[in-house]
Design a protein around this motif. Structure first.
Motif, PDB file in Angstrom:
ATOM      1  N   VAL A 161       0.861  -1.185   0.000  1.00 19.11           N
ATOM      2  CA  VAL A 161       0.000   0.000   0.000  1.00 19.11           C
ATOM      3  C   VAL A 161       0.895   1.232   0.000  1.00 19.11           C
ATOM      4  N   ARG A 168      -3.350   8.276   6.090  1.00 20.51           N
ATOM      5  CA  ARG A 168      -3.080   6.871   6.373  1.00 20.51           C
ATOM      6  C   ARG A 168      -4.230   6.292   7.181  1.00 20.51           C
ATOM      7  N   THR A 173      -5.148  -0.603   6.242  1.00 24.71           N
ATOM      8  CA  THR A 173      -3.923  -1.039   5.568  1.00 24.71           C
ATOM      9  C   THR A 173      -3.500  -2.420   6.047  1.00 24.71           C
ATOM     10  N   LEU A 183       3.845  -1.219   3.693  1.00 28.69           N
ATOM     11  CA  LEU A 183       3.259   0.105   3.524  1.00 28.69           C
ATOM     12  C   LEU A 183       4.394   1.083   3.264  1.00 28.69           C
TER      13      LEU A 183
END
Length: 287
Positions: A161, A168, A173, A183
């Protein structure tokens, strides 16, 4: 519309109260996505799908902001940032599946896909941005969705991601990433665009951004790698105004205010922190 029909298996129905995750799939006519419970979502002629359950709010980028972003990024001014994002994702599988949250025009997502078979989802709350993202690359599926809300993406289906100058959502996520997924977050350093900020009334950069980011992610992610992209830009008047208009300042500056800024152009420093985090395996309860 090929990208979305090919990537529909990564999406889940945004309507709540399903028993488990209701996967979306293209209908026979190729013009809608549907779930087993009968919810249907039209594929726009521009190639995207709107899975937002309400009208977009005031935080959605306007068509003018999106056009400014497309012009500015097409000039290659942020190419070092895109390369840095690609570098920290270079070890992903060549067929990796990625998502960019708050993707805008999907410029950076397209850049990190490279030339191979990687594919990606671009999520943004702005319809104007998602329309552009749908045209960015045939391997990108573009979806209107709010990064702050539950994502219309199936659990554990993604390798990475990205959040580039974007909100965020740590819980979502962690949910959508596969075990060991990563991430990548790009955030402005204190000196980012300092010269433009000091010569106008632009929004400042909040103090303690890195500390807050680490606090946000500390429960579910381990920081692995940090790089800082730092270089000087020399911009003509239009480029300087586009750089300002394409970001949060675009919501606050009137056209008259913007037109009067930097009539001779400007030089300013880009300073962006690029950090990679690996999702932590869930803790197994005893007993």
């Amino acid at each position: 519309m090929g990208a979305l029909t090919d990537l529909a298996g990564l999406l889940r129905c945004p309507v709540p109260h399903h028993a488990g995750e209701a996967a979306l799939a293209p209908d026979g006519d190729g013009r809608t996505l549907g779930c087993p419970d009968g919810h249907r979502f039209d594929l726009a002629r521009q190639g995207h799908v709107n899975l937002l359950s309400r009208p977009a709010g005031a935080n959605a980028d306007t068509a003018e902001m999106v056009a400014a972003r497309e012009r500015f990024l097409a000039g290659g001014h942020y190419a070092p940032l895109t390369r840095a994002l690609g570098d920290v994702l270079a070890d992903l599988p060549e067929d990796a599946l990625l998502l960019e949250s708050g993707a805008g025009t999907a410029h950076h997502l397209r850049g990190v896909l490279g030339a191979g078979p990687r594919r990606g989802l671009a999520l943004d709350v702005s319809v104007a941005a998602v329309r552009r993202a749908a045209r960015a690359d045939p391997r990108i599926g573009a979806v209107v969705a709010d990064s702050w809300e539950p994502w219309p993406v199936r659990t554990g289906c993604l390798d990475a991601v990205l959040a580039v100058f974007a909100p965020r959502n740590p819980a979502e996520t962690a949910r959508v990433l596969r075990p060991g997924g990563v991430l990548v977050v790009a955030t402005p350093e204190p000196g980012h665009l300092r010269e433009l900020r000091e010569s106008s009334s632009l929004l400042g950069i909040e103090e303690g951004k890195v500390e807050r980011l680490r606090e946000q992610l500390g429960a579910g992610f381990d920081e692995e790698e940090v790089d800082v992209v730092d270089h000087l830009l020399h911009l003509d008047p239009t480029q300087a105004r586009d750089l300002v208009l394409m970001g949060p300042n675009g919501h606050h500056l009137s056209p008259v205010e913007l037109a009067g800024l930097w009539p001779e152009g400007a030089s300013t420093r880009v300073s962006v922190r690029v950090a990679r985090y690996r999702v932590r395996p869930p803790t197994r309860s005893r007993g």
